[in-house]
Write a protein that holds these residues in place. Structure first.
Motif, PDB file in Angstrom:
ATOM      1  N   ALA A 155     -39.838  18.621  10.446  1.00 49.17           N
ATOM      2  CA  ALA A 155     -40.232  18.457   9.044  1.00 49.17           C
ATOM      3  C   ALA A 155     -41.611  19.061   8.839  1.00 49.17           C
ATOM      4  N   GLN A 156     -42.062  19.043   7.593  1.00 51.09           N
ATOM      5  CA  GLN A 156     -43.365  19.618   7.269  1.00 51.09           C
ATOM      6  C   GLN A 156     -44.494  18.600   7.387  1.00 51.09           C
ATOM      7  N   GLN A 157     -44.143  17.307   7.447  1.00 49.18           N
ATOM      8  CA  GLN A 157     -45.145  16.269   7.599  1.00 49.18           C
ATOM      9  C   GLN A 157     -44.527  15.129   8.399  1.00 49.18           C
ATOM     10  N   PRO A 158     -45.357  14.249   8.998  1.00 47.87           N
ATOM     11  CA  PRO A 158     -44.799  13.126   9.749  1.00 47.87           C
ATOM     12  C   PRO A 158     -43.908  12.250   8.856  1.00 47.87           C
ATOM     13  N   ILE A 159     -42.760  11.876   9.388  1.00 49.45           N
ATOM     14  CA  ILE A 159     -41.845  10.976   8.675  1.00 49.45           C
ATOM     15  C   ILE A 159     -41.680   9.741   9.547  1.00 49.45           C
ATOM     16  N   THR A 160     -42.098   8.598   9.046  1.00 50.97           N
ATOM     17  CA  THR A 160     -42.193   7.394   9.881  1.00 50.97           C
ATOM     18  C   THR A 160     -41.049   6.407   9.660  1.00 50.97           C
ATOM     19  N   THR A 161     -40.253   6.622   8.616  1.00 47.27           N
ATOM     20  CA  THR A 161     -39.097   5.754   8.354  1.00 47.27           C
ATOM     21  C   THR A 161     -37.940   6.616   7.884  1.00 47.27           C
ATOM     22  N   LEU A 162     -36.731   6.062   7.964  1.00 40.88           N
ATOM     23  CA  LEU A 162     -35.577   6.795   7.436  1.00 40.88           C
ATOM     24  C   LEU A 162     -35.717   7.060   5.942  1.00 40.88           C
ATOM     25  N   GLU A 163     -36.369   6.146   5.255  1.00 45.69           N
ATOM     26  CA  GLU A 163     -36.553   6.316   3.806  1.00 45.69           C
ATOM     27  C   GLU A 163     -37.352   7.586   3.500  1.00 45.69           C
ATOM     28  N   GLY A 164     -38.134   8.053   4.472  1.00 41.18           N
ATOM     29  CA  GLY A 164     -38.897   9.280   4.267  1.00 41.18           C
ATOM     30  C   GLY A 164     -38.031  10.519   4.145  1.00 41.18           C
ATOM     31  N   LEU A 165     -36.756  10.418   4.524  1.00 42.58           N
ATOM     32  CA  LEU A 165     -35.837  11.554   4.390  1.00 42.58           C
ATOM     33  C   LEU A 165     -35.179  11.603   3.012  1.00 42.58           C
ATOM     34  N   ARG A 166     -35.294  10.524   2.270  1.00 45.34           N
ATOM     35  CA  ARG A 166     -34.608  10.445   0.982  1.00 45.34           C
ATOM     36  C   ARG A 166     -35.048  11.580   0.049  1.00 45.34           C
ATOM     37  N   GLY A 167     -34.075  12.274  -0.496  1.00 49.12           N
ATOM     38  CA  GLY A 167     -34.337  13.347  -1.452  1.00 49.12           C
ATOM     39  C   GLY A 167     -34.640  14.697  -0.834  1.00 49.12           C
ATOM     40  N   LEU A 168     -34.920  14.742   0.476  1.00 45.64           N
ATOM     41  CA  LEU A 168     -35.216  16.026   1.116  1.00 45.64           C
ATOM     42  C   LEU A 168     -33.952  16.860   1.271  1.00 45.64           C
ATOM     43  N   ARG A 169     -34.117  18.184   1.162  1.00 50.24           N
ATOM     44  CA  ARG A 169     -32.998  19.095   1.449  1.00 50.24           C
ATOM     45  C   ARG A 169     -32.869  19.193   2.972  1.00 50.24           C
ATOM     46  N   PHE A 170     -31.773  18.662   3.476  1.00 48.24           N
ATOM     47  CA  PHE A 170     -31.623  18.403   4.907  1.00 48.24           C
ATOM     48  C   PHE A 170     -30.566  19.337   5.497  1.00 48.24           C
ATOM     49  N   ARG A 171     -30.972  20.110   6.496  1.00 43.56           N
ATOM     50  CA  ARG A 171     -30.048  21.050   7.126  1.00 43.56           C
ATOM     51  C   ARG A 171     -28.972  20.308   7.930  1.00 43.56           C
ATOM     52  N   THR A 172     -27.710  20.643   7.673  1.00 37.44           N
ATOM     53  CA  THR A 172     -26.607  20.073   8.437  1.00 37.44           C
ATOM     54  C   THR A 172     -25.824  21.210   9.095  1.00 37.44           C
ATOM     55  N   PHE A 173     -25.100  20.861  10.169  1.00 36.27           N
ATOM     56  CA  PHE A 173     -24.307  21.872  10.868  1.00 36.27           C
ATOM     57  C   PHE A 173     -22.973  21.310  11.344  1.00 36.27           C
ATOM     58  N   SER A 174     -22.677  20.059  10.948  1.00 29.69           N
ATOM     59  CA  SER A 174     -21.429  19.420  11.345  1.00 29.69           C
ATOM     60  C   SER A 174     -21.132  18.303  10.351  1.00 29.69           C
ATOM     61  N   PRO A 175     -19.896  17.820  10.317  1.00 34.25           N
ATOM     62  CA  PRO A 175     -19.593  16.687   9.433  1.00 34.25           C
ATOM     63  C   PRO A 175     -20.443  15.455   9.716  1.00 34.25           C
ATOM     64  N   ALA A 176     -20.780  15.240  10.994  1.00 30.24           N
ATOM     65  CA  ALA A 176     -21.588  14.052  11.325  1.00 30.24           C
ATOM     66  C   ALA A 176     -23.005  14.163  10.770  1.00 30.24           C
ATOM     67  N   THR A 177     -23.624  15.338  10.895  1.00 32.57           N
ATOM     68  CA  THR A 177     -24.970  15.494  10.326  1.00 32.57           C
ATOM     69  C   THR A 177     -24.910  15.436   8.799  1.00 32.57           C
ATOM     70  N   ASN A 178     -23.810  15.908   8.238  1.00 35.99           N
ATOM     71  CA  ASN A 178     -23.615  15.826   6.787  1.00 35.99           C
ATOM     72  C   ASN A 178     -23.529  14.363   6.347  1.00 35.99           C
ATOM     73  N   ARG A 179     -22.786  13.571   7.118  1.00 38.49           N
ATOM     74  CA  ARG A 179     -22.629  12.157   6.796  1.00 38.49           C
ATOM     75  C   ARG A 179     -23.962  11.417   6.953  1.00 38.49           C
ATOM     76  N   PHE A 180     -24.706  11.735   8.002  1.00 38.55           N
ATOM     77  CA  PHE A 180     -26.011  11.111   8.213  1.00 38.55           C
ATOM     78  C   PHE A 180     -26.924  11.377   7.018  1.00 38.55           C
ATOM     79  N   ALA A 181     -26.959  12.628   6.578  1.00 39.29           N
ATOM     80  CA  ALA A 181     -27.806  12.967   5.422  1.00 39.29           C
ATOM     81  C   ALA A 181     -27.404  12.169   4.195  1.00 39.29           C
ATOM     82  N   ALA A 182     -26.103  12.028   3.989  1.00 36.11           N
ATOM     83  CA  ALA A 182     -25.632  11.284   2.822  1.00 36.11           C
ATOM     84  C   ALA A 182     -26.035   9.808   2.908  1.00 36.11           C
ATOM     85  N   ILE A 183     -25.936   9.223   4.094  1.00 32.44           N
ATOM     86  CA  ILE A 183     -26.264   7.800   4.266  1.00 32.44           C
ATOM     87  C   ILE A 183     -27.734   7.539   3.977  1.00 32.44           C
ATOM     88  N   VAL A 184     -28.612   8.440   4.425  1.00 37.71           N
ATOM     89  CA  VAL A 184     -30.055   8.192   4.253  1.00 37.71           C
ATOM     90  C   VAL A 184     -30.582   8.723   2.919  1.00 37.71           C
TER      91      VAL A 184
END
Length: 329
Positions: A155-184
């Motif tokens: 990432a571009q800055q330290p992320i200390t909780t899962l909530e810190g990923l909320r709203g970020l454009r998150f690179r995925t490469f598999s259905p599992a990473t896609n699902r993880f992004a959706a959950i968080v």
């Protein structure tokens, strides 16, 4: 026109000799193509090259294998189909990238199910019969599987909780990473490895989870400032071969190739572990901040892991339940 006896004999001799030459050439000229999406310097590719060299040495001129690296012949999404249809005889894929075809291809993508090499080997050995069965139905044979080093967060800055990923454009490469992004609550964006640097540079993605090895391959220090080693997952590459191509070889050579595949798997685990140590150090040496995860982040990951494991078993059915129970035993 009258032909002399010498001409007739010469013509007959040529006709008889041609099939003998042709058969001899065919015996010597078995040629395979192999495709991998990873660059030459990557440890998976270096392991594949050693495997190919071993095969050619064992074949003694009966078989040559031309290796196409860096997605130069086929991109990742087309390699499995390429082996299946005979476009190439061997291929290497990230198994989890194909889990839309079969849920058993991405058991190793569940966050924190696998966090070290002993666990990776245990899961891979339990997973192998299921993967072999599924590839066999499509006319392919599994040769070996090798895990990537544990994945971390870029990432571009330290992320200390899962909530810190909320709203970020998150690179995925598999259905599992896609699902993880959706959950968080992140915005999942499918990007292949070869396109990573450009995707970050243009703002298409702002964060990703992948190994330090991929970070070094893609010069992550040019597009991300922080790496957090999470032990997120240890997905595997699979090397497969066309069954038709394999069965066309002499039996003793088939046996030798399988023996060399077992050797490549063992070597691959050793190379992966060495790469893990070296590449995390390289990220720091090239100016990235390497920051351990907070306990709060890890606790959040464990909650997501429990949810995704339950979802995975629900999709995989009774066989999936047996796999997870055997792994946890």
């Amino acid at each position: 026109m009258m032909l002399s006896r010498r001409h007739i004999l010469a013509a007959a001799g040529g006709g008889l000799a041609a099939p003998l030459v042709s058969r001899d050439a065919a015996a010597q000229a078995t040629r395979w193509q192999m495709a991998t999406p990873y660059p030459d310097g990557n440890f998976q590719t270096r392991n594949v090259k050693a495997f190919v060299d071993d095969i050619q040495a064992a074949a003694g001129g009966r078989l040559t294998v031309q290796l196409h690296t860096g997605a130069s012949l086929l991109p990742m999404p087309q390699i499995k189909r390429g082996v299946q249809t005979g476009q190439v005889q061997m291929g290497e894929i990230l198994l989890a990238a194909y889990s839309n075809e079969d849920v058993f291809f991405d058991a190793d993508s569940i966050p924190q199910l696998v966090t070290n090499y002993a666990e990776a080997k245990k899961l891979a050995d339990l997973q192998r019969p299921y993967v072999e069965q599924r590839l066999a139905r499509q006319g392919m044979s599994l040769l070996y599987m090798v895990p990537w080093p544990p994945a971390g967060l870029y990432a571009q800055q330290p992320i200390t909780t899962l909530e810190g990923l909320r709203g970020l454009r998150f690179r995925t490469f598999s259905p599992a990473t896609n699902r993880f992004a959706a959950i968080v609550g992140a915005q999942p964006t499918l990007v292949q490895q070869a396109e990573l640097a450009q995707a970050f540079a243009t703002g298409v993605v702002q964060a990703q989870i992948t190994s330090a090895a991929t970070g070094v391959d893609t010069a992550a220090w040019d597009y991300a400032r922080v790496f957090t080693p999470l032990g997120f997952s240890m997905t595997k590459n699979a090397v497969m071969v066309s069954r038709r191509a394999m069965e066309a070889l002499p039996g003793n050579l088939q046996q030798e190739i399988r023996s060399l595949a077992a050797k490549a798997e063992q070597r691959g685990y050793e190379m992966s572990a060495e790469t893990w140590r070296n590449t995390e150090a390289t990220l720091g040496q090239r100016g990235m901040q390497v920051i351990p995860p907070t306990e709060e982040f890890l606790a959040g990951l464990r909650r997501v892991s429990a949810q995704m494991t339950e979802e995975w078993v629900g999709r995989a059915g009774e066989d999936g339940k047996k796999l997870i129970e055997a792994y946890r035993a």
